[in-house]
Design a protein around this motif. Structure first.
Motif, PDB file in Angstrom:
ATOM      1  N   ASN A   1      67.336 123.051 123.115  1.00 14.21           N
ATOM      2  CA  ASN A   1      67.947 124.245 122.523  1.00 14.21           C
ATOM      3  C   ASN A   1      68.794 125.043 123.505  1.00 14.21           C
ATOM      4  O   ASN A   1      69.324 126.086 123.155  1.00 14.21           O
ATOM      5  CB  ASN A   1      66.869 125.135 121.899  1.00 14.21           C
ATOM      6  CG  ASN A   1      65.807 125.547 122.898  1.00 14.21           C
ATOM      7  OD1 ASN A   1      65.959 125.367 124.095  1.00 14.21           O
ATOM      8  ND2 ASN A   1      64.716 126.087 122.400  1.00 14.21           N
ATOM      9  N   LYS A   2      68.940 124.534 124.739  1.00 16.31           N
ATOM     10  CA  LYS A   2      69.799 125.170 125.733  1.00 16.31           C
ATOM     11  C   LYS A   2      70.614 124.105 126.449  1.00 16.31           C
ATOM     12  O   LYS A   2      70.220 122.941 126.485  1.00 16.31           O
ATOM     13  CB  LYS A   2      68.968 125.914 126.795  1.00 16.31           C
ATOM     14  CG  LYS A   2      68.216 127.108 126.286  1.00 16.31           C
ATOM     15  CD  LYS A   2      67.681 127.999 127.387  1.00 16.31           C
ATOM     16  CE  LYS A   2      66.856 127.293 128.420  1.00 16.31           C
ATOM     17  NZ  LYS A   2      66.264 128.195 129.416  1.00 16.31           N
TER      18      LYS A   2
ATOM     19  N   ALA B   1      76.032 135.263 126.433  1.00 18.51           N
ATOM     20  CA  ALA B   1      74.772 134.539 126.263  1.00 18.51           C
ATOM     21  C   ALA B   1      74.315 133.832 127.541  1.00 18.51           C
ATOM     22  O   ALA B   1      73.189 133.324 127.594  1.00 18.51           O
ATOM     23  CB  ALA B   1      74.910 133.522 125.134  1.00 18.51           C
TER      24      ALA B   1
ATOM     25  N   TYR C   1      79.693 122.592 123.327  1.00 17.17           N
ATOM     26  CA  TYR C   1      79.158 121.803 124.432  1.00 17.17           C
ATOM     27  C   TYR C   1      79.343 120.348 124.054  1.00 17.17           C
ATOM     28  O   TYR C   1      78.940 119.931 122.959  1.00 17.17           O
ATOM     29  CB  TYR C   1      77.680 122.129 124.617  1.00 17.17           C
ATOM     30  CG  TYR C   1      77.007 121.390 125.747  1.00 17.17           C
ATOM     31  CD1 TYR C   1      77.145 121.823 127.062  1.00 17.17           C
ATOM     32  CD2 TYR C   1      76.205 120.283 125.491  1.00 17.17           C
ATOM     33  CE1 TYR C   1      76.503 121.161 128.098  1.00 17.17           C
ATOM     34  CE2 TYR C   1      75.561 119.625 126.524  1.00 17.17           C
ATOM     35  CZ  TYR C   1      75.717 120.066 127.821  1.00 17.17           C
ATOM     36  OH  TYR C   1      75.078 119.410 128.841  1.00 17.17           O
TER      37      TYR C   1
ATOM     38  N   CYS D   1      74.294 128.567 135.022  1.00 16.58           N
ATOM     39  CA  CYS D   1      73.773 129.345 133.892  1.00 16.58           C
ATOM     40  C   CYS D   1      73.415 128.439 132.724  1.00 16.58           C
ATOM     41  O   CYS D   1      74.027 127.391 132.520  1.00 16.58           O
ATOM     42  CB  CYS D   1      74.820 130.350 133.424  1.00 16.58           C
ATOM     43  SG  CYS D   1      75.186 131.639 134.632  1.00 16.58           S
ATOM     44  N   SER D   2      72.431 128.886 131.954  1.00 21.79           N
ATOM     45  CA  SER D   2      72.097 128.223 130.701  1.00 21.79           C
ATOM     46  C   SER D   2      72.617 129.082 129.559  1.00 21.79           C
ATOM     47  O   SER D   2      72.929 130.260 129.738  1.00 21.79           O
ATOM     48  CB  SER D   2      70.587 128.022 130.565  1.00 21.79           C
ATOM     49  OG  SER D   2      69.936 129.268 130.459  1.00 21.79           O
ATOM     50  N   PHE D   3      72.710 128.476 128.406  1.00 27.02           N
ATOM     51  CA  PHE D   3      73.120 129.186 127.199  1.00 27.02           C
ATOM     52  C   PHE D   3      72.479 128.514 125.993  1.00 27.02           C
ATOM     53  O   PHE D   3      72.237 127.312 126.006  1.00 27.02           O
ATOM     54  CB  PHE D   3      74.649 129.240 127.059  1.00 27.02           C
ATOM     55  CG  PHE D   3      75.317 127.894 127.116  1.00 27.02           C
ATOM     56  CD1 PHE D   3      75.583 127.185 125.955  1.00 27.02           C
ATOM     57  CD2 PHE D   3      75.668 127.338 128.334  1.00 27.02           C
ATOM     58  CE1 PHE D   3      76.197 125.944 126.003  1.00 27.02           C
ATOM     59  CE2 PHE D   3      76.284 126.101 128.397  1.00 27.02           C
ATOM     60  CZ  PHE D   3      76.541 125.397 127.232  1.00 27.02           C
ATOM     61  N   PRO D   4      72.173 129.297 124.966  1.00 25.11           N
ATOM     62  CA  PRO D   4      71.521 128.726 123.781  1.00 25.11           C
ATOM     63  C   PRO D   4      72.514 127.975 122.904  1.00 25.11           C
ATOM     64  O   PRO D   4      73.702 128.295 122.869  1.00 25.11           O
ATOM     65  CB  PRO D   4      70.987 129.956 123.054  1.00 25.11           C
ATOM     66  CG  PRO D   4      71.918 131.054 123.454  1.00 25.11           C
ATOM     67  CD  PRO D   4      72.356 130.742 124.868  1.00 25.11           C
ATOM     68  N   MET D   5      72.006 126.992 122.212  1.00 26.70           N
ATOM     69  CA  MET D   5      72.824 126.241 121.272  1.00 26.70           C
ATOM     70  C   MET D   5      72.642 126.823 119.876  1.00 26.70           C
ATOM     71  O   MET D   5      71.587 127.346 119.539  1.00 26.70           O
ATOM     72  CB  MET D   5      72.414 124.757 121.290  1.00 26.70           C
ATOM     73  CG  MET D   5      72.543 124.100 122.664  1.00 26.70           C
ATOM     74  SD  MET D   5      74.165 124.293 123.450  1.00 26.70           S
ATOM     75  CE  MET D   5      75.233 123.562 122.235  1.00 26.70           C
TER      76      MET D   5
ATOM     77  N   ALA E   1      78.164 126.224 120.602  1.00 27.90           N
ATOM     78  CA  ALA E   1      77.474 127.129 121.529  1.00 27.90           C
ATOM     79  C   ALA E   1      77.740 128.583 121.158  1.00 27.90           C
ATOM     80  O   ALA E   1      76.868 129.429 121.320  1.00 27.90           O
ATOM     81  CB  ALA E   1      77.928 126.869 122.963  1.00 27.90           C
TER      82      ALA E   1
ATOM     83  N   GLU F   1      70.250 130.411 136.103  1.00 22.98           N
ATOM     84  CA  GLU F   1      69.172 129.426 136.216  1.00 22.98           C
ATOM     85  C   GLU F   1      69.181 128.837 137.624  1.00 22.98           C
ATOM     86  O   GLU F   1      70.223 128.719 138.251  1.00 22.98           O
ATOM     87  CB  GLU F   1      69.384 128.264 135.230  1.00 22.98           C
ATOM     88  CG  GLU F   1      69.313 128.635 133.793  1.00 22.98           C
ATOM     89  CD  GLU F   1      67.899 128.784 133.271  1.00 22.98           C
ATOM     90  OE1 GLU F   1      66.960 128.300 133.930  1.00 22.98           O
ATOM     91  OE2 GLU F   1      67.739 129.389 132.205  1.00 22.98           O
TER      92      GLU F   1
ATOM     93  N   GLU G   1      72.699 132.860 130.937  1.00 19.27           N
ATOM     94  CA  GLU G   1      71.522 133.289 131.687  1.00 19.27           C
ATOM     95  C   GLU G   1      71.470 132.524 133.002  1.00 19.27           C
ATOM     96  O   GLU G   1      71.498 131.284 132.984  1.00 19.27           O
ATOM     97  CB  GLU G   1      70.235 133.014 130.898  1.00 19.27           C
ATOM     98  CG  GLU G   1      70.084 133.834 129.644  1.00 19.27           C
ATOM     99  CD  GLU G   1      69.758 135.291 129.920  1.00 19.27           C
ATOM    100  OE1 GLU G   1      69.196 135.576 130.994  1.00 19.27           O
ATOM    101  OE2 GLU G   1      70.081 136.135 129.066  1.00 19.27           O
TER     102      GLU G   1
END
Length: 163
Positions: free
Chosen positions: A46-47, A157, A97, A34-38, A147, A161, A159
């Motif tokens: 930004n991820k 948050a 992170y 999974c990705s997540f926004p910073m 994060a 991937e 997502e």
């Protein structure tokens, strides 16, 4: 190691949302990753990615330099970066992170020589850094990036991937 044992070692309760996640999901690999926004500008975009979330064992806690600074590693990715949960008073429960490559210390030339087609958000980070407009980081936390303000916010948050 149990949640109660980790709490004894760190000398305080873990955040309830983290305990609930581990109780309901256990330790494990996320399928898919999974990705997540910073929440702040970073030298990697930004991820970020996470491949596993876990309750650290005693060996991990003993070997982790950041444990003494009030952070426990509760996740990781295949690139060797960590997901850290703060048990410090100032930001208890926040998720960070950790960029193990310490790209914040690379000069601009290193970025451009390693990655000739830099993503726009990294170019923006470098520009802000040149202007002195990136946040001042605490000593020993230069390569930690916010994060989420809570573990629940972090989980919500995520997502899926494929990479």
């Amino acid at each position: 190691m149990s949640l109660a044992e980790v709490e004894i070692i760190i000398g305080q309760n873990l955040p309830n949302d983290f305990k609930e996640y581990i109780t309901n999901n256990g330790n494990g690999i996320l399928e898919p990753s999974c990705s997540f926004p910073m929440k702040e500008f970073t030298p990697f975009g930004n991820k970020a990615m996470v491949d596993s979330i876990f309750l650290p064992d005693i060996e991990t806690l003993k070997e982790d330099d950041f444990f003494e600074l009030g952070m426990i590693c509760v996740g990781s990715n295949v690139f060797g970066n960590g997901i850290y949960l703060s048990f410090r008073q100032s930001d208890y429960g926040s998720v960070y992170y950790w960029d193990h490559e310490y790209r914040c210390l690379w000069d601009d030339g290193t970025f451009y020589s390693m990655f000739p087609n830099l993503a726009e958000e990294i170019v923006n980070y470098l520009e802000l850094r040149r202007k002195g407009e990136t946040p001042v980081k605490e000593t020993d936390f230069e390569s930690f990036y916010l994060a989420a303000k809570s573990f629940s916010e972090f989980i919500n948050a995520l997502e899926p991937e494929d990479y």
